[in-house]
Write a protein that holds these residues in place. Structure first.
Motif, PDB file in Angstrom:
ATOM      1  N   SER A   9       0.840  -1.202   0.000  1.00  0.00           N
ATOM      2  CA  SER A   9       0.000   0.000   0.000  1.00  0.00           C
ATOM      3  C   SER A   9       0.873   1.250   0.000  1.00  0.00           C
ATOM      4  O   SER A   9       2.033   1.211   0.414  1.00  0.00           O
ATOM      5  CB  SER A   9      -0.895  -0.078   1.242  1.00  0.00           C
ATOM      6  OG  SER A   9      -1.383   1.174   1.631  1.00  0.00           O
ATOM      7  N   GLY A  10       0.321   2.353  -0.503  1.00  0.00           N
ATOM      8  CA  GLY A  10       1.102   3.590  -0.596  1.00  0.00           C
ATOM      9  C   GLY A  10       2.056   3.514  -1.774  1.00  0.00           C
ATOM     10  O   GLY A  10       1.806   2.796  -2.742  1.00  0.00           O
ATOM     11  N   GLY A  11       3.149   4.243  -1.710  1.00  0.00           N
ATOM     12  CA  GLY A  11       4.117   4.242  -2.812  1.00  0.00           C
ATOM     13  C   GLY A  11       4.821   2.907  -2.925  1.00  0.00           C
ATOM     14  O   GLY A  11       5.140   2.279  -1.920  1.00  0.00           O
ATOM     15  N   TYR A  41      -5.636  -1.137   0.573  1.00  0.00           N
ATOM     16  CA  TYR A  41      -6.942  -0.932   1.226  1.00  0.00           C
ATOM     17  C   TYR A  41      -8.081  -0.852   0.216  1.00  0.00           C
ATOM     18  O   TYR A  41      -9.224  -1.209   0.525  1.00  0.00           O
ATOM     19  CB  TYR A  41      -6.889   0.330   2.090  1.00  0.00           C
ATOM     20  CG  TYR A  41      -5.903   0.199   3.228  1.00  0.00           C
ATOM     21  CD1 TYR A  41      -6.030  -0.827   4.158  1.00  0.00           C
ATOM     22  CD2 TYR A  41      -4.826   1.082   3.359  1.00  0.00           C
ATOM     23  CE1 TYR A  41      -5.107  -0.978   5.193  1.00  0.00           C
ATOM     24  CE2 TYR A  41      -3.916   0.938   4.399  1.00  0.00           C
ATOM     25  CZ  TYR A  41      -4.061  -0.091   5.302  1.00  0.00           C
ATOM     26  OH  TYR A  41      -3.150  -0.243   6.319  1.00  0.00           O
ATOM     27  N   ARG A  72      -3.777   4.113  -3.429  1.00  0.00           N
ATOM     28  CA  ARG A  72      -4.143   4.935  -2.272  1.00  0.00           C
ATOM     29  C   ARG A  72      -5.656   4.900  -2.177  1.00  0.00           C
ATOM     30  O   ARG A  72      -6.345   4.920  -3.196  1.00  0.00           O
ATOM     31  CB  ARG A  72      -3.585   6.346  -2.430  1.00  0.00           C
ATOM     32  CG  ARG A  72      -2.056   6.319  -2.493  1.00  0.00           C
ATOM     33  CD  ARG A  72      -1.408   7.670  -2.256  1.00  0.00           C
ATOM     34  NE  ARG A  72      -0.058   7.497  -1.732  1.00  0.00           N
ATOM     35  CZ  ARG A  72       1.048   7.467  -2.481  1.00  0.00           C
ATOM     36  NH1 ARG A  72       0.975   7.597  -3.785  1.00  0.00           N
ATOM     37  NH2 ARG A  72       2.232   7.310  -1.925  1.00  0.00           N
ATOM     38  N   SER A  73      -6.195   4.785  -0.971  1.00  0.00           N
ATOM     39  CA  SER A  73      -7.638   4.654  -0.813  1.00  0.00           C
ATOM     40  C   SER A  73      -8.185   5.708   0.146  1.00  0.00           C
ATOM     41  O   SER A  73      -7.863   5.707   1.338  1.00  0.00           O
ATOM     42  CB  SER A  73      -7.972   3.260  -0.266  1.00  0.00           C
ATOM     43  OG  SER A  73      -9.305   3.226   0.203  1.00  0.00           O
ATOM     44  N   PHE A  76     -10.872   4.184   2.725  1.00  0.00           N
ATOM     45  CA  PHE A  76     -10.407   3.477   3.929  1.00  0.00           C
ATOM     46  C   PHE A  76     -10.219   4.454   5.092  1.00  0.00           C
ATOM     47  O   PHE A  76     -10.157   4.054   6.244  1.00  0.00           O
ATOM     48  CB  PHE A  76      -9.109   2.729   3.638  1.00  0.00           C
ATOM     49  CG  PHE A  76      -8.774   1.695   4.673  1.00  0.00           C
ATOM     50  CD1 PHE A  76      -9.396   0.456   4.678  1.00  0.00           C
ATOM     51  CD2 PHE A  76      -7.830   1.960   5.668  1.00  0.00           C
ATOM     52  CE1 PHE A  76      -9.103  -0.495   5.646  1.00  0.00           C
ATOM     53  CE2 PHE A  76      -7.520   1.014   6.638  1.00  0.00           C
ATOM     54  CZ  PHE A  76      -8.150  -0.215   6.623  1.00  0.00           C
ATOM     55  N   GLY A 102       4.345   2.416   3.974  1.00  0.00           N
ATOM     56  CA  GLY A 102       4.980   3.482   4.741  1.00  0.00           C
ATOM     57  C   GLY A 102       4.072   4.009   5.844  1.00  0.00           C
ATOM     58  O   GLY A 102       3.159   3.304   6.300  1.00  0.00           O
ATOM     59  N   ASP A 103       4.281   5.242   6.231  1.00  0.00           N
ATOM     60  CA  ASP A 103       3.584   5.765   7.408  1.00  0.00           C
ATOM     61  C   ASP A 103       2.063   5.832   7.237  1.00  0.00           C
ATOM     62  O   ASP A 103       1.317   5.543   8.182  1.00  0.00           O
ATOM     63  CB  ASP A 103       4.165   7.100   7.869  1.00  0.00           C
ATOM     64  CG  ASP A 103       4.244   8.120   6.751  1.00  0.00           C
ATOM     65  OD1 ASP A 103       3.880   7.791   5.604  1.00  0.00           O
ATOM     66  OD2 ASP A 103       4.652   9.255   7.032  1.00  0.00           O
ATOM     67  N   GLY A 104       1.594   6.194   6.034  1.00  0.00           N
ATOM     68  CA  GLY A 104       0.143   6.231   5.808  1.00  0.00           C
ATOM     69  C   GLY A 104      -0.470   4.845   5.960  1.00  0.00           C
ATOM     70  O   GLY A 104      -1.513   4.669   6.610  1.00  0.00           O
ATOM     71  N   THR A 105       0.185   3.867   5.369  1.00  0.00           N
ATOM     72  CA  THR A 105      -0.261   2.477   5.454  1.00  0.00           C
ATOM     73  C   THR A 105      -0.365   2.022   6.911  1.00  0.00           C
ATOM     74  O   THR A 105      -1.332   1.358   7.308  1.00  0.00           O
ATOM     75  CB  THR A 105       0.747   1.584   4.699  1.00  0.00           C
ATOM     76  OG1 THR A 105       0.809   2.048   3.346  1.00  0.00           O
ATOM     77  CG2 THR A 105       0.348   0.122   4.742  1.00  0.00           C
ATOM     78  N   THR A 107      -0.668   3.984   9.551  1.00  0.00           N
ATOM     79  CA  THR A 107      -1.717   4.743  10.248  1.00  0.00           C
ATOM     80  C   THR A 107      -3.047   4.021  10.052  1.00  0.00           C
ATOM     81  O   THR A 107      -3.816   3.812  11.010  1.00  0.00           O
ATOM     82  CB  THR A 107      -1.823   6.181   9.686  1.00  0.00           C
ATOM     83  OG1 THR A 107      -0.538   6.790   9.792  1.00  0.00           O
ATOM     84  CG2 THR A 107      -2.834   7.011  10.445  1.00  0.00           C
ATOM     85  N   GLY A 108      -3.319   3.613   8.800  1.00  0.00           N
ATOM     86  CA  GLY A 108      -4.533   2.855   8.509  1.00  0.00           C
ATOM     87  C   GLY A 108      -4.550   1.526   9.260  1.00  0.00           C
ATOM     88  O   GLY A 108      -5.575   1.134   9.839  1.00  0.00           O
ATOM     89  N   ILE A 111      -5.315   2.017  13.064  1.00  0.00           N
ATOM     90  CA  ILE A 111      -6.730   2.311  13.319  1.00  0.00           C
ATOM     91  C   ILE A 111      -7.573   1.045  13.134  1.00  0.00           C
ATOM     92  O   ILE A 111      -8.424   0.711  13.961  1.00  0.00           O
ATOM     93  CB  ILE A 111      -7.219   3.433  12.369  1.00  0.00           C
ATOM     94  CG1 ILE A 111      -6.490   4.735  12.701  1.00  0.00           C
ATOM     95  CG2 ILE A 111      -8.728   3.616  12.450  1.00  0.00           C
ATOM     96  CD1 ILE A 111      -6.696   5.847  11.674  1.00  0.00           C
TER      97      ILE A 111
HETATM   98  P1  ATP Z   1       4.778   6.241   1.052  1.00  0.00           P
HETATM   99  O1  ATP Z   1       5.472   6.747   2.292  1.00  0.00           O
HETATM  100  O2  ATP Z   1       5.696   5.452   0.190  1.00  0.00           O
HETATM  101  O3  ATP Z   1       3.992   7.281   0.315  1.00  0.00           O
HETATM  102  P2  ATP Z   1       2.505   5.410   2.582  1.00  0.00           P
HETATM  103  O4  ATP Z   1       2.140   4.112   3.154  1.00  0.00           O
HETATM  104  O5  ATP Z   1       2.864   6.507   3.549  1.00  0.00           O
HETATM  105  O6  ATP Z   1       3.682   5.160   1.558  1.00  0.00           O
HETATM  106  P3  ATP Z   1       0.043   6.823   1.901  1.00  0.00           P
HETATM  107  O7  ATP Z   1      -0.505   7.123   0.570  1.00  0.00           O
HETATM  108  O8  ATP Z   1       0.346   7.938   2.817  1.00  0.00           O
HETATM  109  O9  ATP Z   1       1.335   5.914   1.617  1.00  0.00           O
HETATM  110  O10 ATP Z   1      -0.973   5.838   2.664  1.00  0.00           O
HETATM  111  C1  ATP Z   1      -1.460   4.671   2.037  1.00  0.00           C
HETATM  112  C2  ATP Z   1      -2.898   4.459   2.376  1.00  0.00           C
HETATM  113  O11 ATP Z   1      -3.069   4.242   3.786  1.00  0.00           O
HETATM  114  C3  ATP Z   1      -3.843   5.614   2.076  1.00  0.00           C
HETATM  115  O12 ATP Z   1      -4.215   5.696   0.727  1.00  0.00           O
HETATM  116  C4  ATP Z   1      -5.055   5.268   2.955  1.00  0.00           C
HETATM  117  O13 ATP Z   1      -5.871   4.299   2.346  1.00  0.00           O
HETATM  118  C5  ATP Z   1      -4.365   4.641   4.176  1.00  0.00           C
HETATM  119  N1  ATP Z   1      -4.335   5.672   5.234  1.00  0.00           N
HETATM  120  C6  ATP Z   1      -3.475   6.705   5.345  1.00  0.00           C
HETATM  121  N2  ATP Z   1      -3.790   7.483   6.394  1.00  0.00           N
HETATM  122  C7  ATP Z   1      -4.905   6.945   6.950  1.00  0.00           C
HETATM  123  C8  ATP Z   1      -5.758   7.281   8.059  1.00  0.00           C
HETATM  124  N3  ATP Z   1      -5.524   8.357   8.813  1.00  0.00           N
HETATM  125  N4  ATP Z   1      -6.800   6.469   8.316  1.00  0.00           N
HETATM  126  C9  ATP Z   1      -7.051   5.387   7.580  1.00  0.00           C
HETATM  127  N5  ATP Z   1      -6.310   5.032   6.522  1.00  0.00           N
HETATM  128  C10 ATP Z   1      -5.244   5.780   6.207  1.00  0.00           C
END
Ligand code: ATP
Length: 322
Positions: A9-11, A41, A72-73, A76, A102-105, A107-108, A111
């Protein structure tokens, strides 16, 4: 644990496939099934699932990208979206999750693990190396080697034409790609979001430094405060018109390609460890490597951006570009 749901997920980052292979093979080794979730997601919400076998991960350890795709979703991020995702997992008897991202993944994942009764572990997959709880992330080593190769090539033309090149590398919030590649490629200066005095230092060098250099390479992280490589190029051209200044933005080339040995080994180690950790009852953590030992870091801590960089690295650039 009977059936692990696995997603990227993410990048994307080189080495994600090696991590996928490690998770699938380790799970099978322990008689656990693996279900691949396509496009992170997004796929969880759509119910886009595929059973993973030993053969599904043949011949991928050396391939960049991710065979599970990534996306990216936005959905979610909503409670309703996550509820649909959970119902899909239940329907398919998925009773644990491993997220690569990464960090976004994370965070999801954090939760989701709090809202529903399902263990979730994470593997650090990002070229940015911007996670706490692991010395390196999967993809970082490959990305920095790609950058160094590219800058070496730019150096040839810079040298031939006596030019100054500003090379922009990835890193919106983090200068970690710029910092290492700047040292390895012999850069004159490194401009990163973590250092607010980069431009002033660069002006000083261009004004008072050695005048007989035939080529100059400046590495700028895309998130540097100066406003991107073209803006930096404009400012330098204006202030120092006698330099023949050019800009090169490396872009997506940095995300692709065959993962290096370091990334494959890291991905394999954390992939094996994550399945074993799920069997041991762990959840809510990222599996990384610190000082060559497997480590487990709660998602909350892993995603905390440490904006601290090794200041010694900037000093090294200053000393070595004399
Ligand atoms: P990179 O650092 O390589 O960009 P990443 O994992 O940080 O990777 P993001 O696009 O930030 O990539 O996050 C990936 C996905 O995680 C998002 O598209 C979303 O679906 C989920 N996500 C991010 N933040 C949240 C949140 N606060 N609550 C629920 N889901 C989240």
């Amino acid at each position: 644990i009977k059936n692990i749901g696995l997603y990227t997920s993410g990048g994307d980052a080189p080495g994600m496939n090696a991590a996928i292979r490690a998770v699938v093979r380790t799970a099978l080794y322990y008689d656990i099934a693996v279900t691949g979730i396509i496009r992170g997601y997004e796929g969880m919400i759509r119910g886009d699932f595929v059973p993973m076998h030993r053969k599904s991960v043949s011949n991928i350890v050396q391939r960049g990208g991710t065979i599970l795709k990534t996306a990216r979703s936005e959905q979610f991020k909503t409670a309703e979206g996550r509820k649909i995702a959970y119902e899909n997992l239940k329907k398919n008897n998925i009773d644990a999750l491993i997220a690569i991202g990464g960090d976004g993944t994370f965070t999801g994942a954090k939760i989701f693990g709090q809202e529903f009764d399902i263990p979730v572990l994470g593997l650090p997959g990002t070229i940015d190396n911007d996670l706490a709880g692991t010395d390196f992330t999967i993809g970082y080593d490959t990305a920095i080697n790609t950058v160094v190769d590219a800058v070496d090539k730019i150096r040839d033309t810079a040298e031939s034409h006596d030019r100054l090149f500003i090379v922009e590398v990835m890193g919106r919030d983090s200068g970690l790609i710029a910092l290492r590649t700047g040292i390895a490629a012999g850069a004159e200066a490194i401009l990163i979001p973590e250092n607010k005095t980069g431009m002033a230092g660069l002006f000083d060098r261009l004004e008072n430094g050695r005048k007989d250099k035939t080529s100059r390479i400046i590495i700028a992280a895309e998130g540097d405060d100066a406003g991107g490589a073209f803006e930096i190029g404009r400012i330098i051209t204006e202030k120092f018109p006698h330099y023949d200044t050019r800009v090169s933005i490396l872009g997506h080339i940095q995300r692709g390609g065959k993962p290096t040995c370091m990334d494959r080994v890291l991905a394999s180690r954390v992939g094996v460890a994550a399945v074993e950790a799920l069997r041991d009852g762990r959840s809510g953590e990222m599996v990384g490597v610190i000082h060559n030992e497997i480590s487990y870091t709660p998602f909350d801590h892993a995603i905390k951006h440490s904006h601290e960089i090794n200041a010694k690295f900037l000093k090294i650039v200053e000393i070595l570009s004399l």
